[in-house]
Every structure is written in structure tokens, then in C-alpha cells.
Design a protein around this motif. Sequence first.
Motif, PDB file in Angstrom:
ATOM      1  N   GLY A 234      54.549  77.953 146.507  1.00 46.03           N
ATOM      2  CA  GLY A 234      54.414  79.233 145.661  1.00 46.03           C
ATOM      3  C   GLY A 234      54.429  78.910 144.341  1.00 46.03           C
ATOM      4  N   LEU A 235      54.967  79.908 143.473  1.00 42.91           N
ATOM      5  CA  LEU A 235      54.999  79.932 141.913  1.00 42.91           C
ATOM      6  C   LEU A 235      56.191  79.113 141.515  1.00 42.91           C
ATOM      7  CD1 LEU A 235      53.723  82.689 142.975  1.00 42.91           C
ATOM      8  CD2 LEU A 235      52.806  82.588 140.638  1.00 42.91           C
ATOM      9  N   LEU A 236      55.982  78.162 140.378  1.00 45.58           N
ATOM     10  CA  LEU A 236      57.167  77.731 139.990  1.00 45.58           C
ATOM     11  C   LEU A 236      56.952  77.143 138.322  1.00 45.58           C
ATOM     12  CD1 LEU A 236      57.424  74.124 141.493  1.00 45.58           C
ATOM     13  CD2 LEU A 236      55.341  75.344 141.013  1.00 45.58           C
ATOM     14  N   GLY A 237      58.475  76.739 138.122  1.00 41.73           N
ATOM     15  CA  GLY A 237      58.150  76.371 136.555  1.00 41.73           C
ATOM     16  C   GLY A 237      59.541  75.930 136.136  1.00 41.73           C
ATOM     17  N   VAL A 238      59.429  75.174 134.969  1.00 40.90           N
ATOM     18  CA  VAL A 238      60.838  74.886 134.405  1.00 40.90           C
ATOM     19  C   VAL A 238      60.838  75.462 132.993  1.00 40.90           C
ATOM     20  CG1 VAL A 238      61.963  72.805 133.401  1.00 40.90           C
ATOM     21  CG2 VAL A 238      60.973  72.594 135.624  1.00 40.90           C
ATOM     22  N   GLY A 264      58.653  72.779 128.947  1.00 44.10           N
ATOM     23  CA  GLY A 264      58.704  72.960 130.370  1.00 44.10           C
ATOM     24  C   GLY A 264      57.288  73.057 130.591  1.00 44.10           C
ATOM     25  N   TRP A 265      57.206  74.048 131.705  1.00 43.41           N
ATOM     26  CA  TRP A 265      55.627  74.030 132.500  1.00 43.41           C
ATOM     27  C   TRP A 265      55.875  75.176 133.498  1.00 43.41           C
ATOM     28  CZ3 TRP A 265      56.025  73.361 137.852  1.00 43.41           C
ATOM     29  CH2 TRP A 265      57.121  72.279 138.193  1.00 43.41           C
ATOM     30  N   ILE A 266      54.572  75.543 133.867  1.00 45.07           N
ATOM     31  CA  ILE A 266      54.490  76.835 134.883  1.00 45.07           C
ATOM     32  C   ILE A 266      53.248  76.752 135.846  1.00 45.07           C
ATOM     33  CG2 ILE A 266      53.520  78.300 132.917  1.00 45.07           C
ATOM     34  CD1 ILE A 266      54.857  80.743 134.310  1.00 45.07           C
ATOM     35  N   GLY A 267      53.404  76.998 137.155  1.00 38.89           N
ATOM     36  CA  GLY A 267      52.145  76.636 137.838  1.00 38.89           C
ATOM     37  C   GLY A 267      52.416  77.384 139.108  1.00 38.89           C
ATOM     38  N   VAL A 330      54.910  61.044 142.702  1.00 38.20           N
ATOM     39  CA  VAL A 330      56.438  60.978 141.844  1.00 38.20           C
ATOM     40  C   VAL A 330      56.164  60.257 140.950  1.00 38.20           C
ATOM     41  CG1 VAL A 330      58.784  60.366 142.605  1.00 38.20           C
ATOM     42  CG2 VAL A 330      57.513  61.297 144.338  1.00 38.20           C
ATOM     43  N   LYS A 331      55.729  58.855 140.994  1.00 38.76           N
ATOM     44  CA  LYS A 331      55.711  58.208 139.801  1.00 38.76           C
ATOM     45  C   LYS A 331      54.855  58.622 138.569  1.00 38.76           C
ATOM     46  CE  LYS A 331      55.676  53.517 140.168  1.00 38.76           C
ATOM     47  NZ  LYS A 331      55.278  52.228 140.231  1.00 38.76           N
ATOM     48  N   LEU A 332      53.840  59.345 139.042  1.00 30.03           N
ATOM     49  CA  LEU A 332      52.882  59.956 137.973  1.00 30.03           C
ATOM     50  C   LEU A 332      53.673  61.116 137.059  1.00 30.03           C
ATOM     51  CD1 LEU A 332      49.913  60.356 136.741  1.00 30.03           C
ATOM     52  CD2 LEU A 332      49.408  61.694 138.670  1.00 30.03           C
ATOM     53  N   LEU A 333      54.278  61.965 138.078  1.00 29.45           N
ATOM     54  CA  LEU A 333      55.028  62.925 137.225  1.00 29.45           C
ATOM     55  C   LEU A 333      56.275  62.477 136.280  1.00 29.45           C
ATOM     56  CD1 LEU A 333      55.273  65.706 140.360  1.00 29.45           C
ATOM     57  CD2 LEU A 333      53.416  65.400 138.467  1.00 29.45           C
ATOM     58  N   ASP A 334      56.911  61.421 136.906  1.00 30.21           N
ATOM     59  CA  ASP A 334      57.795  60.883 136.105  1.00 30.21           C
ATOM     60  C   ASP A 334      57.271  60.347 134.722  1.00 30.21           C
ATOM     61  OD1 ASP A 334      59.897  61.459 137.539  1.00 30.21           O
ATOM     62  OD2 ASP A 334      60.070  59.605 138.830  1.00 30.21           O
ATOM     63  N   ALA A 335      56.051  59.952 134.796  1.00 30.33           N
ATOM     64  CA  ALA A 335      55.260  59.267 133.563  1.00 30.33           C
ATOM     65  C   ALA A 335      54.867  60.159 132.618  1.00 30.33           C
ATOM     66  CB  ALA A 335      54.161  58.283 134.131  1.00 30.33           C
ATOM     67  N   TYR A 336      54.434  61.378 133.145  1.00 30.69           N
ATOM     68  CA  TYR A 336      54.111  62.367 132.457  1.00 30.69           C
ATOM     69  C   TYR A 336      55.415  63.189 131.618  1.00 30.69           C
ATOM     70  CZ  TYR A 336      49.466  62.863 134.149  1.00 30.69           C
ATOM     71  OH  TYR A 336      47.943  62.416 134.354  1.00 30.69           O
ATOM     72  N   GLU A 337      56.403  63.064 132.298  1.00 30.17           N
ATOM     73  CA  GLU A 337      57.846  63.396 131.412  1.00 30.17           C
ATOM     74  C   GLU A 337      58.174  62.313 130.253  1.00 30.17           C
ATOM     75  OE1 GLU A 337      62.330  64.604 132.617  1.00 30.17           O
ATOM     76  OE2 GLU A 337      60.962  64.148 134.103  1.00 30.17           O
ATOM     77  N   THR A 338      57.778  61.176 130.765  1.00 32.86           N
ATOM     78  CA  THR A 338      58.124  60.198 129.684  1.00 32.86           C
ATOM     79  C   THR A 338      57.123  60.041 128.280  1.00 32.86           C
ATOM     80  OG1 THR A 338      59.281  58.738 131.363  1.00 32.86           O
ATOM     81  CG2 THR A 338      58.491  57.612 129.047  1.00 32.86           C
ATOM     82  N   SER A 339      55.830  60.223 128.909  1.00 38.11           N
ATOM     83  CA  SER A 339      54.895  59.777 127.923  1.00 38.11           C
ATOM     84  C   SER A 339      54.648  61.130 126.949  1.00 38.11           C
ATOM     85  CB  SER A 339      53.681  59.265 128.499  1.00 38.11           C
ATOM     86  OG  SER A 339      52.959  60.215 129.412  1.00 38.11           O
ATOM     87  N   GLY A 341      56.529  63.994 127.380  1.00 37.79           N
ATOM     88  CA  GLY A 341      57.717  65.046 127.171  1.00 37.79           C
ATOM     89  C   GLY A 341      57.692  66.317 127.975  1.00 37.79           C
ATOM     90  N   VAL A 342      56.998  66.343 129.016  1.00 37.61           N
ATOM     91  CA  VAL A 342      57.043  67.353 130.104  1.00 37.61           C
ATOM     92  C   VAL A 342      58.416  67.557 130.800  1.00 37.61           C
ATOM     93  CG1 VAL A 342      55.712  68.614 131.641  1.00 37.61           C
ATOM     94  CG2 VAL A 342      54.688  67.087 130.231  1.00 37.61           C
ATOM     95  N   ALA A 343      59.118  68.286 130.083  1.00 32.24           N
ATOM     96  CA  ALA A 343      60.495  68.579 130.822  1.00 32.24           C
ATOM     97  C   ALA A 343      60.721  68.589 132.356  1.00 32.24           C
ATOM     98  CB  ALA A 343      61.396  69.653 130.168  1.00 32.24           C
ATOM     99  N   ARG A 344      61.301  67.695 132.890  1.00 34.56           N
ATOM    100  CA  ARG A 344      61.496  67.618 134.573  1.00 34.56           C
ATOM    101  C   ARG A 344      60.325  68.164 135.450  1.00 34.56           C
ATOM    102  NH1 ARG A 344      67.250  70.325 135.595  1.00 34.56           N
ATOM    103  NH2 ARG A 344      67.187  68.530 137.201  1.00 34.56           N
ATOM    104  N   PHE A 345      59.317  67.378 135.275  1.00 33.21           N
ATOM    105  CA  PHE A 345      57.913  67.502 135.743  1.00 33.21           C
ATOM    106  C   PHE A 345      57.994  67.175 137.342  1.00 33.21           C
ATOM    107  CE2 PHE A 345      53.309  67.051 135.305  1.00 33.21           C
ATOM    108  CZ  PHE A 345      52.811  68.578 135.516  1.00 33.21           C
ATOM    109  N   ASP A 346      58.938  66.124 137.645  1.00 38.13           N
ATOM    110  CA  ASP A 346      59.207  65.897 138.898  1.00 38.13           C
ATOM    111  C   ASP A 346      59.783  66.843 139.794  1.00 38.13           C
ATOM    112  OD1 ASP A 346      61.838  65.629 137.449  1.00 38.13           O
ATOM    113  OD2 ASP A 346      62.488  64.156 139.187  1.00 38.13           O
TER     114      ASP A 346
END
Length: 581
Positions: A234-238, A264-267, A330-339, A341-346
Motif C-alpha cells: 500500500g502507501l508508505l513513507g518515512v 525521508g521519502w513517500i510512495g 536490500v543492498k541497493l536501498l541501503d546504498a541509496y541511504e548511504t550515498s 542520504g535517503v533516511a531509512r530507505f530499507d
Amino acid sequence: MSDNRNMILAIVISVLILLGFNYWTTSQLPPESQTSAQTSAQPAQPGQPAAPTGAPTGGVAVPQPEAAATAAQAAPSKAELLKATPRAALRGKRVHGSISLKGGQFDDITLVDYREAIDPQSPEIVVLRPRGLPTAYFAEFGWVASGQVAVPGGDTLWTADRQILENGTPLTLTWDNGTGLKFTRTIAVDDDYMFTVTDHVENTGGEAVTLYPYGLISRSQTPETTGYYILHEGLLGVFNGTLEEVDYNDLEEKSKIEKTSTGGWIGITDKYWLSALVPDQKIPYKGRFTHHRENGQDKYQADFLGEAVTVQPGASAANTARLFAGAKEVKLLDAYETSLGVARFDLAIDFGWFYWLTKPIFYVLNYLHGYVGNFGIAILLLTVIIKTLFFPLANKSYRSMSKMKKLQPEMLKLRERFGDDKQRMNQEMMALYKREKANPASGCLPMLVQIPVFFALYKVLFVSIEMRHAPFYGWIHDLSAPDPTTIFNLFGLIPWDPTSLLPAILHIGVWPLVMGITMFLQQKLNPQPADPMQAKIFMFLPIIFTFMLAGFPAGLVIYWAWNNLLSIIQQWVIMKRAGAT
């Protein structure tokens, strides 16, 4: 005897809980081919989205995508819509499709590396679809104005500087409102699934204008989800570091949910696929989830509205946001959080309550897979690691069980001697346990210890896209799906498919049978209860678990069977040394 009865009661309750868990997680599961086509390849159509959250007063005009086709109108096909709209082709390393020059919308994206079925020739997974389809699903960026200022919207026809958007070659769109504002949009795509959208506005007029950057993802026609209550779709975000999950039916009841955040993010998420807006991580914004009905269809939207930007005459302003449209690796979302700064993208991946255990298990499996090249072998190696970690506890338990087995003749004598005096018999039993330092509940410890690991591994196999269509050997082509064989057609020897006639719990495959046999053999090593009724209950446990786990992912059943085999070897060696065999 009292302790044994309590132990049996605990086991029966545990089995009932697991049966209930199995029912709720498998009773509504569609076949794999339907899941792929319905939950990911056919996202739903948004109608006219509401204005982004927090739009200021003063007559702000928000872009309105055209309404979906009504029942009285024949909906055009996707090919017809794509042909009728000016477009720039999208040729990324991992994404295909096109960008609509009408509205500058992201509405035609497929994934190069993922197919609807195991067959490599099956169609690519479709993430986004153009508006006008009954199953449209698209993203849009732009500006809204606080006054009577013409800004580009969903029907604006942009001019592109090239015909193809590729990795390393951005696409630039331009539009002039004719009254002193020139809008430029630069779209870039990385080597994976992240698009960077930079909106630039130049004021050549004589008056200052105030604009608000926005982004939206619009979807309609509630998609058919997998129906698992342990999985959020469904819908979610941080927002400010906190995950917010909103089910489709909950949003239908509330109509609107608003949040404010910096970063954060929304989607919107499906089981394996995600479309998410990533605003500028340093600028406060207002995010919102909305729902309304139009022409009998449900319309959902996730959007954000940034802070006001005042553009003086002769000046310019810009805003950069991002769109993720792809697989939840998983690894890609973690990489975006690092590179980035997307908060808690995982957290887009629903690792559940055992997050602290589930994610490490995934990384161990993924690490092992990097060496052996097969997730099934990685599961076997993970089992060895887990057994090694719990080796001291298991050894202590098996030694105690060995003592219990050696004490069985003494227990039978006490039963014969004090059978009519239950209280005295229990007292003598407890005295015997204490004197010999035996624990009657020791057999439960290994199982209790591995239950959190069991559920965490179940989560990994169920929600991680890395496990989707991951093969083992022989007939197991997808570790995330149940064993496809069944005893009702002699494991494929008879040309008959019983799956359409029999419930999933009766589809007993080869690996569930192997698991049941190993569980039975392990049980034979354990001390048998003195009470015949309790012994019968124990005898039926392997049968119950065989039927119960038949509908679970094959990778989980393989783990359980292999774990049982290792336990049998360990327990047999300890009991032999103790003289209990």
C-alpha cells in the motif's frame, strides 16, 4: 508427570498457533503467475489527484491529470496511448520504457532484470503505466503557484532536447509560459532505478512570483495484493525517521493522512516493487496520502509539497527531487541511504518485528551466496552457522535428554509402584529428576531457540526479491515458493495437476516429506513419555508439521529438514557417549 503434561500442552498450543499462522499466510495467496501480473505488472489507474498537502491559500492551481475512461467509454490500449503521446525513449541499464512529454510524466517503466515468470522469455515486470489506462500508475513533478501564474502541469507539452534518456546522458525539457517564466526540467537516471529530477525556473518578467515544488505518485483501482497480513502492500513513507504504513482499506476510511518532515521519502509499494518520491533531504516538506472515488474507481495518491520559493525579476530558482521506480533490493536501498542520504530507505522492505534478526540473516545468506552461487546452498551453510552458535545450549539439552532416556526404566517402576497415588508418584519423579540432575523439559529448548530464526528466515524468503525465482537443484526452481511436487500425482509421474482441486495444505511435496521423516527420526532419539496418550501425541507431531509446512517456501522446508538432520547426528553422538542408545 505434571511437567510432561505442561510440555505437551505447550507443544499442542504452539502447533495450533503455527497452523493458524499458516492458514492466514497461505489461504489467500494467488498463484505465482497471477501475483506477478496483478500486483506488479498491472498497477492501478489514478484519476485527478488532489492538490499536494499544505497547498497555500490564494487560488493555487494544481496540475490535474485527465480523468480515467468511464465504463461507457472504450479504454484505449497501452500501445495506443504510448503512440498517441509525444515521448522520449528510456534506455537505462536496468529500466526500459519512455517519458511522456505531455506533463513530463514518468508513466512507462519496465524492469530489465525481472520477468513475470521464471521463463526468461516472459514479459518484463511493469512498474509504471500511462494515464488513461484503467490500470495507470505514474509519477509527476513540478510547481504550484500562489497566484494567477501559469505553471506547467499534467497536460503541458514540453520540448525535449533529445529523443532518448540514457545512463550518463540526461534529458532536458523546456517550456515557456509566455508571461516571463521559463521552466526547465532535467531528468537523469543512474545505473539502477533512481531518477533525479531538477526543476529550474527563470523569471524574466517584471514581478516576483512565489512557487512551491511538488511531486506526486498517482494510482487507482485498488490492486490485488497477495493477501498476507504479515506483509504491507500500500502507501508508505518515512517522516522524521519514522516509518508510516497505510493500507489501501485504511486510507479509504480516512481519505487523507498528512505528515510533515525534513528528509525521508513517500510512495506506494507492492510486494517486490516500489515507487517512491524522495524530496530534497535538507528542506522541510509536507507529505500526504489521499483517496477518493471517481467513476466507481478508487484513486490513491502519495505526494509532497516543498516550502515556498520566491523568484524575483531577473532571478531564478531550482529544486531537485528524486523518483525511485524499481525492485526493492536490500543492498541497493541501503546504498541509496548511504550515498544520497535517503533516511531509512530499507524500511520499504517489510522485514517485520524481527527486523533486528531478519536483516542480518539476509546479509549472511547474501554473503554466502556470493561464494557458492546458490541461495539453497547458502541456506544449508547458514543452518550450520546457526547450529554452531547454539552448539553449547544444544549439547546441554541433549545430555539432559540422554539422562532422561536412561531413567525411563526407573520412571516405569515408579509408575507401577505409585500409579494409584498421583501425588506421591509426582513427588518421587521430581526427586528422581533432582537426584540425577535431569530436566524433563530439555527437549523443548532446541526448538524454542530456533523459532525466532525460523520466522526470520521465513520473512527473508517471503519478502526479499533476491529470493524470488532463486533456484536450488532438481525440481526446486523457486526457493520462495512451495515445493511444486505432490504425492497425489506421484511427484509428477502422473500427468495430472491436483492443485486446482485440493487445498494447499494437502500438496505434500518431496521436501516436506523429507522434513517429516527427519523430524520422526529425531523424535525416536528422544525419551518417550511414560503416559501412552502423550506418546501418541508426540507420534503425530511429525505428521502435523509435514502437512503444515507443505505450503511454506521450499527454502524454509529445506532449512528445517537439514537442521533436523544435523540435530539427529549431534544428538546420536551425545547419547551414544552417554550410553543412552
